[in-house]
Design a protein around this motif. Structure first.
Motif, PDB file in Angstrom:
ATOM      1  N   THR A   6       0.957  -1.277  -0.053  1.00  0.00           N
ATOM      2  CA  THR A   6       0.040   0.055  -0.033  1.00  0.00           C
ATOM      3  C   THR A   6       0.950   1.201   0.037  1.00  0.00           C
ATOM      4  OG1 THR A   6      -1.670  -1.168   1.274  1.00  0.00           O
ATOM      5  CG2 THR A   6      -1.904   1.196   1.199  1.00  0.00           C
ATOM      6  N   ILE A   7       0.632   2.267  -0.988  1.00  0.00           N
ATOM      7  CA  ILE A   7       1.399   3.464  -0.647  1.00  0.00           C
ATOM      8  C   ILE A   7       0.448   4.583  -0.473  1.00  0.00           C
ATOM      9  CG2 ILE A   7       2.753   4.747  -2.256  1.00  0.00           C
ATOM     10  CD1 ILE A   7       3.416   2.681  -4.219  1.00  0.00           C
ATOM     11  N   LEU A   8       0.777   5.288   0.644  1.00  0.00           N
ATOM     12  CA  LEU A   8      -0.208   6.355   0.625  1.00  0.00           C
ATOM     13  C   LEU A   8       0.847   7.648   0.376  1.00  0.00           C
ATOM     14  CD1 LEU A   8      -1.307   5.229   4.280  1.00  0.00           C
ATOM     15  CD2 LEU A   8      -2.850   5.906   2.359  1.00  0.00           C
ATOM     16  N   HIS A  39      -3.335  13.514   2.886  1.00  0.00           N
ATOM     17  CA  HIS A  39      -2.749  14.756   3.212  1.00  0.00           C
ATOM     18  C   HIS A  39      -2.474  14.808   4.716  1.00  0.00           C
ATOM     19  CE1 HIS A  39      -6.622  16.316   4.380  1.00  0.00           C
ATOM     20  NE2 HIS A  39      -7.244  15.772   3.151  1.00  0.00           N
ATOM     21  N   PRO A  40      -2.040  15.546   5.524  1.00  0.00           N
ATOM     22  CA  PRO A  40      -1.599  15.499   6.896  1.00  0.00           C
ATOM     23  C   PRO A  40      -2.977  15.444   7.813  1.00  0.00           C
ATOM     24  CG  PRO A  40      -0.169  17.179   5.832  1.00  0.00           C
ATOM     25  CD  PRO A  40      -1.182  16.771   4.746  1.00  0.00           C
ATOM     26  N   VAL A  41      -3.890  16.233   7.475  1.00  0.00           N
ATOM     27  CA  VAL A  41      -4.964  16.002   8.237  1.00  0.00           C
ATOM     28  C   VAL A  41      -5.568  14.670   8.277  1.00  0.00           C
ATOM     29  CG1 VAL A  41      -7.441  17.098   8.646  1.00  0.00           C
ATOM     30  CG2 VAL A  41      -5.482  18.644   8.255  1.00  0.00           C
ATOM     31  N   ASP A  42      -5.833  14.154   7.068  1.00  0.00           N
ATOM     32  CA  ASP A  42      -6.407  12.746   6.971  1.00  0.00           C
ATOM     33  C   ASP A  42      -5.642  11.568   6.852  1.00  0.00           C
ATOM     34  OD1 ASP A  42      -9.078  13.952   6.965  1.00  0.00           O
ATOM     35  OD2 ASP A  42      -9.041  14.122   4.888  1.00  0.00           O
ATOM     36  N   LEU A  43      -4.203  11.762   7.095  1.00  0.00           N
ATOM     37  CA  LEU A  43      -3.087  10.693   7.040  1.00  0.00           C
ATOM     38  C   LEU A  43      -3.704   9.576   8.104  1.00  0.00           C
ATOM     39  CD1 LEU A  43      -0.598   9.385   6.072  1.00  0.00           C
ATOM     40  CD2 LEU A  43       0.557  10.591   7.603  1.00  0.00           C
ATOM     41  N   VAL A  44      -3.877   9.649   9.372  1.00  0.00           N
ATOM     42  CA  VAL A  44      -4.101   8.670  10.243  1.00  0.00           C
ATOM     43  C   VAL A  44      -5.436   7.991   9.832  1.00  0.00           C
ATOM     44  CG1 VAL A  44      -4.639   8.165  12.651  1.00  0.00           C
ATOM     45  CG2 VAL A  44      -2.912   9.849  11.871  1.00  0.00           C
ATOM     46  N   LYS A  45      -6.573   8.736   9.459  1.00  0.00           N
ATOM     47  CA  LYS A  45      -7.840   8.068   9.096  1.00  0.00           C
ATOM     48  C   LYS A  45      -7.699   7.026   7.922  1.00  0.00           C
ATOM     49  CE  LYS A  45     -10.736  10.625   6.850  1.00  0.00           C
ATOM     50  NZ  LYS A  45     -10.814   9.787   5.626  1.00  0.00           N
ATOM     51  N   ASP A  46      -6.876   7.847   7.000  1.00  0.00           N
ATOM     52  CA  ASP A  46      -6.692   6.928   5.562  1.00  0.00           C
ATOM     53  C   ASP A  46      -5.854   5.918   5.807  1.00  0.00           C
ATOM     54  OD1 ASP A  46      -8.279   8.783   4.217  1.00  0.00           O
ATOM     55  OD2 ASP A  46      -6.597  10.003   3.556  1.00  0.00           O
ATOM     56  N   PHE A  47      -4.853   5.893   6.575  1.00  0.00           N
ATOM     57  CA  PHE A  47      -4.021   4.653   7.028  1.00  0.00           C
ATOM     58  C   PHE A  47      -4.718   3.642   7.736  1.00  0.00           C
ATOM     59  CE2 PHE A  47      -1.266   2.043   9.674  1.00  0.00           C
ATOM     60  CZ  PHE A  47      -0.170   1.911   8.904  1.00  0.00           C
ATOM     61  N   ARG A  48      -5.583   3.983   8.715  1.00  0.00           N
ATOM     62  CA  ARG A  48      -6.433   3.001   9.205  1.00  0.00           C
ATOM     63  C   ARG A  48      -7.280   2.218   8.396  1.00  0.00           C
ATOM     64  NH1 ARG A  48      -7.208   6.638  14.592  1.00  0.00           N
ATOM     65  NH2 ARG A  48      -5.773   5.966  15.857  1.00  0.00           N
ATOM     66  N   TYR A  56       4.255   2.045   2.601  1.00  0.00           N
ATOM     67  CA  TYR A  56       5.223   3.080   2.010  1.00  0.00           C
ATOM     68  C   TYR A  56       4.222   4.510   2.326  1.00  0.00           C
ATOM     69  CZ  TYR A  56       9.739   1.565   0.736  1.00  0.00           C
ATOM     70  OH  TYR A  56      11.054   1.011   0.894  1.00  0.00           O
ATOM     71  N   ILE A  57       4.482   5.427   2.890  1.00  0.00           N
ATOM     72  CA  ILE A  57       3.867   6.778   3.260  1.00  0.00           C
ATOM     73  C   ILE A  57       5.000   7.834   2.486  1.00  0.00           C
ATOM     74  CG2 ILE A  57       3.053   8.271   4.585  1.00  0.00           C
ATOM     75  CD1 ILE A  57       2.547   6.151   6.637  1.00  0.00           C
ATOM     76  N   VAL A  58       4.442   8.385   1.600  1.00  0.00           N
ATOM     77  CA  VAL A  58       5.658   9.196   0.952  1.00  0.00           C
ATOM     78  C   VAL A  58       4.973  10.616   0.778  1.00  0.00           C
ATOM     79  CG1 VAL A  58       6.825   7.235  -0.350  1.00  0.00           C
ATOM     80  CG2 VAL A  58       4.699   8.372  -1.262  1.00  0.00           C
ATOM     81  N   ASP A  59       5.647  11.666   1.383  1.00  0.00           N
ATOM     82  CA  ASP A  59       5.503  13.265   1.098  1.00  0.00           C
ATOM     83  C   ASP A  59       4.365  13.339   1.575  1.00  0.00           C
ATOM     84  OD1 ASP A  59       6.312  15.535   0.038  1.00  0.00           O
ATOM     85  OD2 ASP A  59       4.838  15.458  -1.834  1.00  0.00           O
ATOM     86  N   VAL A  60       4.175  12.888   2.687  1.00  0.00           N
ATOM     87  CA  VAL A  60       3.126  13.204   3.592  1.00  0.00           C
ATOM     88  C   VAL A  60       3.476  13.871   5.002  1.00  0.00           C
ATOM     89  CG1 VAL A  60       0.539  12.716   4.362  1.00  0.00           C
ATOM     90  CG2 VAL A  60       1.378  11.663   2.522  1.00  0.00           C
ATOM     91  N   ARG A  71       1.446   7.600  15.556  1.00  0.00           N
ATOM     92  CA  ARG A  71       2.357   6.582  16.192  1.00  0.00           C
ATOM     93  C   ARG A  71       1.574   5.459  16.624  1.00  0.00           C
ATOM     94  NH1 ARG A  71       5.756  10.055  20.587  1.00  0.00           N
ATOM     95  NH2 ARG A  71       7.115   8.024  20.387  1.00  0.00           N
ATOM     96  N   GLU A  72       0.592   5.542  17.173  1.00  0.00           N
ATOM     97  CA  GLU A  72      -0.401   4.252  17.789  1.00  0.00           C
ATOM     98  C   GLU A  72      -0.879   3.487  16.239  1.00  0.00           C
ATOM     99  OE1 GLU A  72      -4.561   3.203  19.939  1.00  0.00           O
ATOM    100  OE2 GLU A  72      -3.793   5.160  19.999  1.00  0.00           O
ATOM    101  N   ALA A  73      -1.321   4.095  15.493  1.00  0.00           N
ATOM    102  CA  ALA A  73      -1.831   3.314  14.114  1.00  0.00           C
ATOM    103  C   ALA A  73      -0.572   2.591  13.607  1.00  0.00           C
ATOM    104  CB  ALA A  73      -2.337   4.344  13.243  1.00  0.00           C
TER     105      ALA A  73
END
Length: 314
Positions: A6-8, A39-48, A56-60, A71-73
């Motif tokens: 998965t690439i975010l 994007h930064p505000v939705d990164l955790v939600k989208d990751f979950r 891989y999380i790139v440029d966020v 950190r928890e997720a």
């Protein structure tokens, strides 16, 4: 079930190029590569919601407001998590493979990390991302440009940047662009991308006159609200055309302003916004001279006043 990657990624040219390089490097190792834009505000939600297999999380950037949740997720995820970014990082990420360096584009960092898995010709994909993100001054970029005609590389980077800006939230098309770049295709070879870039160029040209007529100057800050074009460009134009240290472009979304800010040295927008965001319970941050924020509309005046105070103390 097959092995999944998965690439975010951020949806701008640097993020798209970073995602393309990751996909190209691992295409033979994973049965499925999934691309998501965030994007930064939705990164955790989208990751979950989206993370499966290795990630891989790139440029966020990680918004400090959601740092503990991130950190928890990340630590709870059962697969490998790799975080590649060039925005200021204020804390460690336990259990995460972190590739972090300010001053270089995320696409450059991805290429340097994965160069052993990529043909040398893929350096141009990293160059597109670096040029698009104003990160074309590093030693690596200067050396990489030596094997190319820089005029062609800059042209292709412009097509990519403009076309993606016009595509905005058309994530399906952006996935198509990632796939094209992962095969080392030239941006100008995609007819739709070329058409969108031409459309965006006309929007940008009209925006120059609009900002000149509508920008408001308060102290050392010039700003525009609801510009008919990209927020980042509008902020840059407000700063430059009004000869102010800082330019802001704000867009109304309900009762919130989504903003891009641009500054000239020595104004460190990231330092100001991260402090402001912590104290006010909002989101904000980015690079020293290019950053973003989301604040309630009734807090905008406070932000401008405090930013003027911050500038006056430099």
């Amino acid at each position: 079930m097959g092995k999944t990657l998965t690439i975010l990624a951020h949806g701008d040219a640097d993020g798209v190029c970073s995602a393309a390089l990751v996909k190209a490097a691992f295409a033979e190792e994973y049965e499925e590569v999934r691309i998501y834009f965030t994007h930064p505000v939705d990164l955790v939600k989208d990751f979950r919601e989206a993370a499966a297999g290795d990630v891989y999380i790139v440029d966020v950037a990680i918004d400090e407001k959601f740092l503990d949740e991130a950190r928890e997720a990340f630590s709870a995820h059962r697969g490998r998590v790799v975080y590649v970014d060039h925005h200021p990082l204020s804390a460690d990420l336990p259990g995460v493979e972190v590739v972090h360096e300010e001053g270089a584009a995320a696409s450059e960092l991805v290429y340097r990390r994965l160069a052993g898995k990529l043909p040398r010709l893929y350096s141009r994909v990293a160059l597109y991302g670096a040029i698009s993100d104003y990160m074309d001054h590093t030693d690596w970029v200067r050396q990489a440009l030596e094997m190319w005609d820089r005029r062609i590389v800059y042209y292709e980077a412009g097509v990519l940047m403009q076309g993606l800006e016009r595509a905005r939230k058309d994530h399906e098309f952006k996935r198509e662009v990632v796939g094209h770049l992962s095969r080392n295709g030239a941006p100008s070879a995609l007819p739709k991308l070329l058409r969108l870039a031409e459309e965006q160029a006309r929007v940008n040209e009209a925006l120059v006159g609009w900002v000149e007529r509508n920008a408001v100057v308060e102290g050392r800050v010039a700003y525009v609200v609801n510009p008919p074009g990209p927020l980042g460009l509008a902020a840059t134009l407000a700063r430059g055309l009004k000869e102010s240290p800082v330019g802001i472009a704000a867009e109304e979304r309900g009762d919130v302003y989504v903003m891009s800010l641009r500054s000239a040295p020595p104004v460190d927008l990231n330092a100001f916004l991260r402090d402001f965001a912590r104290r006010r319970g909002v989101s904000g941050g980015g690079h020293r001279n290019a950053a973003g924020a989301r604040v309630p509309k009734d807090m905008f005046r406070t932000l401008v006043e405090e930013l003027n105070g911050f500038i006056s103390r430099l």
